[in-house]
Design a protein around this motif. Structure first.
Motif, PDB file in Angstrom:
ATOM      1  N   THR A 218       0.530  -0.769  -0.230  1.00 56.04           N
ATOM      2  CA  THR A 218      -0.070  -0.170   0.054  1.00 56.04           C
ATOM      3  C   THR A 218       1.013   0.934  -0.111  1.00 56.04           C
ATOM      4  OG1 THR A 218      -1.801  -1.300   1.738  1.00 56.04           O
ATOM      5  CG2 THR A 218      -1.699   0.901   0.910  1.00 56.04           C
ATOM      6  N   ILE A 219       0.803   2.132  -0.526  1.00 62.41           N
ATOM      7  CA  ILE A 219       1.441   3.249  -0.916  1.00 62.41           C
ATOM      8  C   ILE A 219       0.759   4.061  -1.371  1.00 62.41           C
ATOM      9  CG2 ILE A 219       3.133   4.859  -2.612  1.00 62.41           C
ATOM     10  CD1 ILE A 219       4.180   2.073  -3.601  1.00 62.41           C
ATOM     11  N   VAL A 220       0.646   5.295   0.318  1.00 61.94           N
ATOM     12  CA  VAL A 220       0.511   6.701   0.255  1.00 61.94           C
ATOM     13  C   VAL A 220       1.093   7.596   0.470  1.00 61.94           C
ATOM     14  CG1 VAL A 220      -1.033   8.046   2.094  1.00 61.94           C
ATOM     15  CG2 VAL A 220      -0.999   5.487   1.274  1.00 61.94           C
ATOM     16  N   GLY A 221       1.234   8.477  -0.893  1.00 58.78           N
ATOM     17  CA  GLY A 221       2.321   9.286  -1.024  1.00 58.78           C
ATOM     18  C   GLY A 221       3.634   8.927  -1.284  1.00 58.78           C
ATOM     19  N   GLU A 222       4.596   8.913  -0.162  1.00 56.27           N
ATOM     20  CA  GLU A 222       6.076   9.031  -0.338  1.00 56.27           C
ATOM     21  C   GLU A 222       5.881   7.343   0.523  1.00 56.27           C
ATOM     22  OE1 GLU A 222       8.738  11.878  -0.365  1.00 56.27           O
ATOM     23  OE2 GLU A 222       8.350  12.799  -1.847  1.00 56.27           O
ATOM     24  N   GLN A 223       4.957   6.923   1.438  1.00 57.33           N
ATOM     25  CA  GLN A 223       5.155   6.417   1.951  1.00 57.33           C
ATOM     26  C   GLN A 223       4.752   5.006   1.593  1.00 57.33           C
ATOM     27  OE1 GLN A 223       4.719   6.806   6.161  1.00 57.33           O
ATOM     28  NE2 GLN A 223       3.272   8.547   5.757  1.00 57.33           N
ATOM     29  N   VAL A 224       5.677   3.260   1.754  1.00 58.95           N
ATOM     30  CA  VAL A 224       5.307   2.722   1.697  1.00 58.95           C
ATOM     31  C   VAL A 224       5.504   1.816   2.296  1.00 58.95           C
ATOM     32  CG1 VAL A 224       6.135   0.787  -0.373  1.00 58.95           C
ATOM     33  CG2 VAL A 224       6.914   3.423  -0.680  1.00 58.95           C
ATOM     34  N   PHE A 225       3.767   0.679   2.693  1.00 56.69           N
ATOM     35  CA  PHE A 225       3.653  -0.220   3.388  1.00 56.69           C
ATOM     36  C   PHE A 225       3.921  -1.153   2.770  1.00 56.69           C
ATOM     37  CE2 PHE A 225       1.854   4.356   4.543  1.00 56.69           C
ATOM     38  CZ  PHE A 225       2.148   3.988   5.713  1.00 56.69           C
ATOM     39  N   GLN A 262      10.949  -1.660  -4.747  1.00 52.72           N
ATOM     40  CA  GLN A 262       9.725  -0.027  -4.108  1.00 52.72           C
ATOM     41  C   GLN A 262       9.571   1.047  -5.049  1.00 52.72           C
ATOM     42  OE1 GLN A 262      10.527   0.280  -0.091  1.00 52.72           O
ATOM     43  NE2 GLN A 262      10.697   2.318  -0.123  1.00 52.72           N
ATOM     44  N   ALA A 263      11.373   1.443  -5.242  1.00 56.15           N
ATOM     45  CA  ALA A 263      11.713   2.395  -6.272  1.00 56.15           C
ATOM     46  C   ALA A 263      10.408   1.822  -8.028  1.00 56.15           C
ATOM     47  CB  ALA A 263      12.778   2.777  -6.948  1.00 56.15           C
ATOM     48  N   LYS A 264      10.642   0.258  -8.562  1.00 52.77           N
ATOM     49  CA  LYS A 264       9.700   0.477  -9.471  1.00 52.77           C
ATOM     50  C   LYS A 264       8.281   0.838  -9.136  1.00 52.77           C
ATOM     51  CE  LYS A 264      13.000  -2.412 -11.775  1.00 52.77           C
ATOM     52  NZ  LYS A 264      13.233  -4.456 -11.978  1.00 52.77           N
ATOM     53  N   LEU A 265       7.485  -0.100  -7.761  1.00 51.51           N
ATOM     54  CA  LEU A 265       6.441   0.714  -7.619  1.00 51.51           C
ATOM     55  C   LEU A 265       6.255   2.196  -7.464  1.00 51.51           C
ATOM     56  CD1 LEU A 265       5.799  -1.768  -5.229  1.00 51.51           C
ATOM     57  CD2 LEU A 265       5.003  -2.243  -7.703  1.00 51.51           C
ATOM     58  N   LEU A 266       7.087   2.941  -6.966  1.00 53.84           N
ATOM     59  CA  LEU A 266       6.607   3.909  -7.460  1.00 53.84           C
ATOM     60  C   LEU A 266       6.967   4.828  -8.058  1.00 53.84           C
ATOM     61  CD1 LEU A 266       8.847   5.145  -3.878  1.00 53.84           C
ATOM     62  CD2 LEU A 266       6.451   5.155  -3.658  1.00 53.84           C
ATOM     63  N   ALA A 267       7.263   4.371  -9.365  1.00 54.97           N
ATOM     64  CA  ALA A 267       7.513   4.905 -10.874  1.00 54.97           C
ATOM     65  C   ALA A 267       6.336   4.722 -10.483  1.00 54.97           C
ATOM     66  CB  ALA A 267       8.568   3.637 -11.434  1.00 54.97           C
ATOM     67  N   LEU A 268       5.725   3.227 -11.141  1.00 53.02           N
ATOM     68  CA  LEU A 268       3.617   3.292 -11.382  1.00 53.02           C
ATOM     69  C   LEU A 268       3.119   3.894 -10.884  1.00 53.02           C
ATOM     70  CD1 LEU A 268       2.354   0.469 -12.783  1.00 53.02           C
ATOM     71  CD2 LEU A 268       1.952  -0.239 -10.639  1.00 53.02           C
ATOM     72  N   MET A 269       3.035   4.187  -9.963  1.00 57.80           N
ATOM     73  CA  MET A 269       2.182   5.505  -9.037  1.00 57.80           C
ATOM     74  C   MET A 269       2.508   6.865  -9.972  1.00 57.80           C
ATOM     75  SD  MET A 269       0.990   4.014  -6.425  1.00 57.80           S
ATOM     76  CE  MET A 269       0.199   5.411  -5.736  1.00 57.80           C
ATOM     77  N   ASP A 270       4.018   7.276 -10.111  1.00 56.68           N
ATOM     78  CA  ASP A 270       3.742   7.805 -11.063  1.00 56.68           C
ATOM     79  C   ASP A 270       3.317   8.416 -12.206  1.00 56.68           C
ATOM     80  OD1 ASP A 270       5.217   9.154  -8.552  1.00 56.68           O
ATOM     81  OD2 ASP A 270       6.929   8.935  -9.604  1.00 56.68           O
ATOM     82  N   ALA A 271       3.280   6.994 -13.100  1.00 58.39           N
ATOM     83  CA  ALA A 271       3.081   6.851 -14.465  1.00 58.39           C
ATOM     84  C   ALA A 271       1.214   7.044 -14.040  1.00 58.39           C
ATOM     85  CB  ALA A 271       3.563   5.403 -14.581  1.00 58.39           C
ATOM     86  N   PHE A 272       0.592   6.787 -13.534  1.00 59.86           N
ATOM     87  CA  PHE A 272      -0.663   7.068 -13.611  1.00 59.86           C
ATOM     88  C   PHE A 272      -0.928   8.472 -12.289  1.00 59.86           C
ATOM     89  CE2 PHE A 272      -0.520   2.106 -14.288  1.00 59.86           C
ATOM     90  CZ  PHE A 272      -1.421   2.321 -15.320  1.00 59.86           C
TER      91      PHE A 272
END
Length: 350
Positions: A218-225, A262-272
């Protein structure tokens, strides 16, 4: 500080958690229960050449949207508030107008939205998720979405380790007041002789991925749980842990993701362009992380209980501006896929 939560009246789990977290920070949470619109909730949008006024009247009071600092979009169920006494043709027309009114509100808000309606709906498309995840370097299962029985038989033949069948949407049938959910199921050889129903509705099929653990990130802003569950310890849960979900909620444990995943998942969030997302992964016995799907408005209540992840607090902090927000515009630029994969571009730059 006023925060609007767009949801429905049966959202009894996550919304109270968010409301309490906002109240603890001195903010006021306004719940727009969209299934009660238009009969029990009033929404007025007044515009002239000088300004626009948006007013929401609920049984608990009136909110001027000009006083709104942020909006948390969770669920949309419009038209349920129209009485059954309204004739069928008029009821359908009223539902369309009600939907247009609510979407007009969401698109007219000037405040921060977590997340915007268009971004959530775009990110909800599973085929686009898989394409985007693979482009960003995440491993995905070999997947087939089709209504062609022969294509399924050919797909089965090239995956001797097995395949599973699943739905692209949260598929459920309601019979006699009971909800019957379509879980992910392993496709058996005898099932290949009974695929004619695909002509009436497509399904998704994926190569079977061996599991050491199932992960919910679960990603909220810049936090990854991240949390993990050993679904293979329960025979009925091996293909889909949700089949035994209620009995296994307490089995979820904290999990640490590798930095590159984790970095790739944050990039996925940014893509959308998302500030919130619930992502399902498989950790294989040989240590690979395989992406399954992204839920842009996914549930998180059970993770607050087991293993105790502070997701509601994180959401509240992002909503009121106490925590960083992801700033990517999202919606995938037209040349997103044409630019080449990120690792390839990085290698070229080096």
């Amino acid at each position: 500080m006023n925060v609007l939560i767009v949801t429905h009246s049966r959202d009894h789990h996550c919304t109270p958690l968010i409301t309490r977290a906002l109240m603890a920070r001195g903010a006021t949470a306004w719940c727009f229960e969209t299934d009660l619109f238009p009969s029990s909730v009033q929404l007025s949008l007044h515009a002239d050449s000088r300004q626009q006024t948006l007013l929401l009247k609920t049984p608990l009071g009136q909110l001027d949207m000009a006083e709104l600092q942020s909006c948390y979009y969770r669920r949309l169920r419009i038209g349920g508030g129209i009485p059954d006494t309204v004739p069928g043709a008029y009821r359908e027309a009223a539902q369309k107008e009600s939907r247009a009114q609510v979407l007009g509100l969401l698109h007219s808000l000037d405040c921060f939205q977590l997340d915007g309606y268009e971004k959530v709906r775009r990110a909800d498309h599973k085929q686009l998720q898989l394409k985007t995840a693979a482009h960003l370097g995440l491993e995905i299962p070999d997947s087939l979405s089709t209504n062609d029985p022969q294509a399924v038989r050919e797909f089965f033949a090239v995956h001797p380790q097995g395949i599973v069948g699943k739905m692209l949407s949260s598929f459920a049938i309601y019979e006699q007041g009971q909800e019957k959910v379509m879980f992910t199921n392993r496709i058996q050889p005898e099932d290949l002789d009974h695929l004619d129903a695909l002509r009436h509705g497509p399904m998704t099929f994926q190569a079977l991925v061996p599991k050491a653990l199932e992960l919910r990130v679960t990603i909220v802003g810049e936090q990854v749980f991240a949390a993990a569950i050993d679904s293979q310890a329960n025979e009925r849960a091996r293909t889909d842990w949700r089949r035994e979900g209620r009995r296994m909620l307490q089995d979820w444990q904290h999990h640490t993701l590798p930095a590159d995943i984790q970095a790739k998942l944050l990039a996925l969030m940014d893509a959308f362009g998302l500030n919130y997302g619930a992502i399902d992964l498989i950790l294989t016995p040989d240590g690979r992380h395989v992406f399954l799907e992204l839920n842009p408005a996914g549930e998180f209540m059970w993770l607050e209980q087991h293993p105790g992840l502070p997701i509601a607090d994180a959401l509240a902090d992002v909503l009121i501006g106490n925590a960083p927000r992801r700033g990517a515009p999202g919606l995938l630029a037209p040349d997103f896929f044409a630019r080449g994969k990120p690792q390839e571009l990085a290698a070229q730059a080096a």
